[in-house]
Design an enzyme around this catalytic site. Structure first.
Site, short mmCIF file in Angstrom:
data_model
loop_
_atom_site.label_atom_id
_atom_site.label_comp_id
_atom_site.label_asym_id
_atom_site.label_seq_id
_atom_site.Cartn_x
_atom_site.Cartn_y
_atom_site.Cartn_z
N GLY A 104 0.84 -1.23 0.07
CA GLY A 104 -0.09 -0.17 -0.02
C GLY A 104 0.79 1.27 -0.13
N ARG A 105 2.18 1.25 0.32
CA ARG A 105 2.99 2.28 0.37
C ARG A 105 4.45 1.84 0.14
NH1 ARG A 105 3.75 3.91 6.54
NH2 ARG A 105 3.81 2.03 7.56
N GLY A 138 -0.66 6.16 1.56
CA GLY A 138 0.78 5.67 0.63
C GLY A 138 2.09 6.35 1.22
N ARG A 195 14.63 0.44 0.86
CA ARG A 195 14.97 -0.79 1.39
C ARG A 195 15.53 -1.43 0.44
NH1 ARG A 195 9.50 -2.64 4.71
NH2 ARG A 195 8.53 -2.97 2.57
N ARG A 202 6.34 -12.38 0.79
CA ARG A 202 5.94 -12.59 2.21
C ARG A 202 5.12 -13.93 2.18
NH1 ARG A 202 5.21 -6.86 4.01
NH2 ARG A 202 6.41 -5.82 2.14
N ASP A 270 1.34 -11.18 6.37
CA ASP A 270 1.78 -10.40 5.38
C ASP A 270 3.38 -9.71 5.88
OD1 ASP A 270 -0.22 -9.25 7.03
OD2 ASP A 270 0.57 -7.39 6.53
N1 ATP Z 1 0.13 5.03 5.08
C1 ATP Z 1 -0.28 3.81 4.19
N2 ATP Z 1 -0.80 3.96 3.10
C2 ATP Z 1 -1.19 2.99 2.44
N3 ATP Z 1 -0.98 1.63 2.84
C3 ATP Z 1 -0.83 1.47 4.04
C4 ATP Z 1 -0.25 2.42 4.73
N4 ATP Z 1 0.15 1.93 5.78
C5 ATP Z 1 0.14 0.55 6.05
N5 ATP Z 1 -0.44 0.26 4.83
C6 ATP Z 1 -0.69 -1.27 4.38
O1 ATP Z 1 -1.42 -1.83 5.38
C7 ATP Z 1 -1.08 -3.10 5.22
C8 ATP Z 1 -0.62 -3.42 6.61
O2 ATP Z 1 0.27 -2.77 6.90
P1 ATP Z 1 1.84 -2.95 7.80
O3 ATP Z 1 1.91 -1.95 8.84
O4 ATP Z 1 1.87 -4.49 7.96
O5 ATP Z 1 2.94 -2.62 6.70
P2 ATP Z 1 3.70 -1.35 6.12
O6 ATP Z 1 4.39 -1.09 7.39
O7 ATP Z 1 2.93 -0.35 5.45
O8 ATP Z 1 4.69 -1.94 5.14
P3 ATP Z 1 5.67 -3.41 5.15
O9 ATP Z 1 5.11 -4.61 5.44
O10 ATP Z 1 5.80 -3.13 3.57
O11 ATP Z 1 6.97 -2.96 5.60
C9 ATP Z 1 -0.10 -3.15 4.07
O12 ATP Z 1 -0.75 -3.52 2.96
C10 ATP Z 1 0.55 -1.95 3.91
O13 ATP Z 1 0.79 -1.49 2.76
MG MG Z 2 3.54 -4.65 6.71
#
Ligand code: ATP
Ligand code: MG
EC number: 2.7.7.-
Length: 519
Positions: A104-105, A138, A195, A202, A270
Site C-alpha cells: 500500500g505504500r 501511501g 529498502r 512474504r 504479510d
Molecule cells: N500509509 C499507508 N498507506 C497505504 N497503505 C498502508 C499504509 N500503511 C500501511 N499500509 C498497508 O497496510 C497493510 C498492513 O500494514 P503494515 O503496517 O503491515 O505494513 P507497512 O508498514 O506499510 O509495510 P511493510 O510490510 O511493507 O514494511 C499493508 O498492505 C500496507 O501496505
Molecule cells: Mg507490513
C-alpha cells in the site's frame, strides 16, 4: 560503482509474471495478477538525511551526487530501465484472514545487480499511493522511517537476517497522522526509506493466489521462488524440501530475535519473509526489563498475541498458513503436515543451543535446560534488564562471593530494589551457574568469548530512537549519528555511553516503550 539514475536495472519478477500494467492507482482488488505497475508520486523536496555507505559499497551503488540520484530515492525520478510496481499479497492479521492487502505504500523500482552477481530489489517505502493503498495515503512519516532505517541496519550488524535500508530521505511534504489513535490527527514531516533485499516476497504473497484458487499463478510463483532463491532444491519433492527450509529459517529467525531480545510487534503473515528475514519495522522494541508478556504494539494489548515470548509459537502458526497456501500444489498433505510438526523440536533444539551460547556453556545437557529456564524465570521475576544482565554475567568474577557481592555485581541491571527472597534467588542461580561453568571442558576465557559473540552490548532502545527523532524533527542529527555509529558495532565496548537501562521517565512515555501502528 554505478549511479542510481544510470544503472541498467533488471525486472525479472515483472518479466516472469502477469501484472496489471494499467498504471491506474485507484484502490481495487486485482485478481489474476501478482503486481500492479505503480509509478511513485513525486514529493516536494527530497533531501537525503542518511545513507548507508557500507551497504552501498557492497552493492556497488554510488553515493548520490546529483539531483537525479536523490530524485530516485525520493520517488521523483524513475530510471528508464526500471519497471516500478506494487506487489499484490494477502495476509492473516491478528489471527484473522484479511484478504487482499498488497504494497500500500511500498514500491519496488527494479532489481540491482551487485558486482558479485547477486541481485537486490530496491524498494521505496512511503513513495505514494498504489492500487493497494485502500483507504490510506501511501506515505510514511519521518518518525517511523527513522525507526525502520536505523533498526534494519542495527539488526544486520547484530547478525540477525533482515531487509536492509540504503537511504532515508525527507520529502518536504507533511503527512497527517493520528499518532495516538485518539481522534487528534496532526501533521508530521514525511519521509521515504529505500529498502533492499534479495526479495520482499512474504507468506502472504503465496496466500493470495491460493485464496483466489489461482493454481497456475501459485505454482509459477512457488517454482520461480525456488529456482531463484533456493536453486539447490531440484527434482521430485522439492516443494516439500523448500517448505522445510523456510520452516528452519523462520525458526532460526525466532531464535535470533530471542537472543537479542527483539519483539517485532506485528507478526501478521504479510510481515513474514519467504527468505526468513526480519521485515516491516513498525511498533517493534527491544526488551528492556525481561518480560515474555511484553508487546510494544498498543493495538496488540488486548490479546498480547505478538508478545516477546509468543513469537516462536506465532511463527509456527504463520507457517501453518503458508503450508495451507501451498497444499494445493501437493498430492496429499500428510508429508507437509509432518514437516510442519517438526517445528517445535527444531526450534527448541536451536533455542537451547543459543541460550547455552549466551551463558557460555560448552554444550547444553538436559540439566542445563533447567538452568536456562531458571535464568529466564529469574530475569522475569526480578524485572532485570536483559541486555545489561548478560553483559554483567560475562564479567562475573571466578569467586562468586556473598549475596551482597552478587547483588552489587548485578545492580546495574535492576529496575527496582530486590526483596530478601529475590536476592536469595539470584545468589542461588549465580552460584549454581558458576559451578556449571567450571564444569566446561574449555577454559573460562573460551566461555567469555562465546558469550561476547552471543550477547549484544549496544541495543537500539526505543527511548533512544525517540530522542533521536525529536532532535531530527528540530533539525539536529547528533544523536542520530551517534546511534548510527553504535549500531554498527553492537558487541563491543566502544559505545558504552549507551550502556544503561531505560531511564524512569521513558517507562510510560509514548514512543519510548509502547507504540501505535500509526506510521
Ligand atoms: N500509509 C499507508 N498507506 C497505504 N497503505 C498502508 C499504509 N500503511 C500501511 N499500509 C498497508 O497496510 C497493510 C498492513 O500494514 P503494515 O503496517 O503491515 O505494513 P507497512 O508498514 O506499510 O509495510 P511493510 O510490510 O511493507 O514494511 C499493508 O498492505 C500496507 O501496505
Ligand atoms: Mg507490513
Amino acid at each position: 560503482m554505478q549511479s542510481l539514475s544510470q544503472k541498467e536495472y533488471k525486472n525479472e519478477f515483472v518479466s516472469a509474471f502477469d501484472g496489471d500494467d494499467s498504471g491506474d492507482l485507484k484502490p481495487r482488488q486485482t485478481p489474476g495478477v501478482l503486481y500492479s505497475k505503480t509509478v511513485p508520486t513525486p514529493v516536494k523536496k527530497p533531501e537525503v538525511l542518511a545513507w548507508s555507505e557500507e551497504l552501498a559499497q557492497e552493492l556497488g551503488i554510488e553515493k548520490p551526487t546529483d539531483q537525479k540520484d536523490v530524485d530516485v530515492l525520493g520517488g521523483n525520478h524513475v530510471a528508464p530501465s526500471m519497471y516500478p510496481y506494487a506487489a499484490c499479497y494477502a495476509g492473516h492479521q491478528f489471527g484473522n484472514w484479511a484478504g487482499q492487502l498488497g504494497d500500500g505504500r511500498a514500491i519496488t523500482l527494479g532489481e540491482w545487480e551487485a558486482p558479485d552477481g547477486k541481485s537486490w530489489e530496491l524498494q521505496l517505502k512511503g513513495a505514494g499511493m498504489t492500487p493497494y493503498s485502500r483507504r490510506a495515503d501511501g506515505r510514511a512519516v519521518l518518525r517511523s522511517s527513522v525507526r525502520e532505517y536505523l533498526m534494519s541496519e542495527a539488526m544486520h550488524y547484530l547478525g540477525v537476517p533482515t531487509t536492509r535500508a540504503l537511504s532515508l530521505v525527507s520529502t518536504g511534504d507533511q503527512v497527517l497522522r493520528d499518532m495516538f489513535y485518539n481522534g487528534n490527527p496532526g501533521y508530521e514531516p514525511g519521509a521515504i526509506v529505500m529498502r533492499v533485499a534479495p526479495s520482499f516476497l512474504r507468506f502472504g504473497s503465496f496466500e493470495m493466489p491460493a485464496a483466489r484458487r489461482e493454481n497456475e499463478n501459485l505454482r509459477k510463483l512457488v517454482d520461480w521462488t525456488i529456482d531463484r532463491y533456493y536453486p539447490h532444491l531440484q527434482g521430485e519433492g522439492r516443494i516439500l524440501a523448500w517448505f522445510k527450509e523456510i520452516m528452519e529459517k523462520t525458526a532460526l529467525l525466532m531464535v535470533d530475535w530471542m537472543r537479542v531480545g527483539f519483539v517485532h510487534g506485528v507478526m501478521n503473515t504479510d510481515n513474514m519473509s519467504i527468505l526468513g528475514l526480519t521485515i516491516d519495522y513498525g511498533p517493534y522494541s527491544f526488551l528492556d526489563d525481561y518480560d515474555p508478556d511484553f508487546t510494544p504494539n498498543t493495538t496488540d494489548l488486548p490479546g498480547r498475541r505478538y508478545a516477546f515470548g509468543k513469537q516462536a509459537n506465532i511463527a509456527y502458526w504463520n507457517l501453518g498458513c503458508l503450508a495451507s497456501a501451498i497444499a494445493p500444489l501437493l498430492e496429499g498433505t500428510e508429508e507437509l503436515v509432518a514437516i510442519l510438526e517438526t517445528y517445535p523440536d527444531f526450534f527448541h533444539g536451536k533455542y537451547y543451543a543459543m541460550m547455552g551460547d549466551k551463558l557460555g556453556l560448552d554444550q547444553v545437557q538436559a540439566t542445563d535446560q533447567e538452568l536456562i529456564t531458571r535464568f529466564t524465570q529469574t530475569l522475569y521475576t526480578l524485572n532485570l534488564d536483559m541486555t545489561i544482565f548478560f553483559q554483567l554475567l560475562i564479567d562475573l568474577p571466578q569467586e562468586v562471593g556473598t549475596e551482597e557481592d552478587v547483588v552489587a555485581h548485578f545492580q546495574p541491571s535492576f529496575y527496582r530494589d530486590l526483596e530478601k527472597g529475590e536476592r536469595a534467588m539470584l545468589l542461588s542461580l549465580i552460584t549454581d551457574y558458576a559451578a556449571r561453568l567450571s564444569a566446561n571442558t574449555g577454559p573460562r576465557e573460551a566461555a567469555a568469548q562465546k558469550m561476547r559473540k552471543a550477547n549484544p552490548r549496544f541495543i537500539l532502545r526505543n527511548y533512544l530512537l525517540h530522542q533521536a527523532i525529536e532532535e531530527l524533527e528540530k533539525g539536529e542529527n547528533q544523536l542520530f549519528l551517534k546511534l548510527q555509529a553504535a549500531l554498527k558495532d553492537p558487541y563491543s565496548r566502544n559505545h558504552d555511553e549507551f550502556f544503561a537501562k531505560r531511564p524512569d521517565w521513558a517507562s510510560q512515555k509514548a514512543g519510548c516503550s509502547m507504540l501505535s501502528c500509526s506510521s
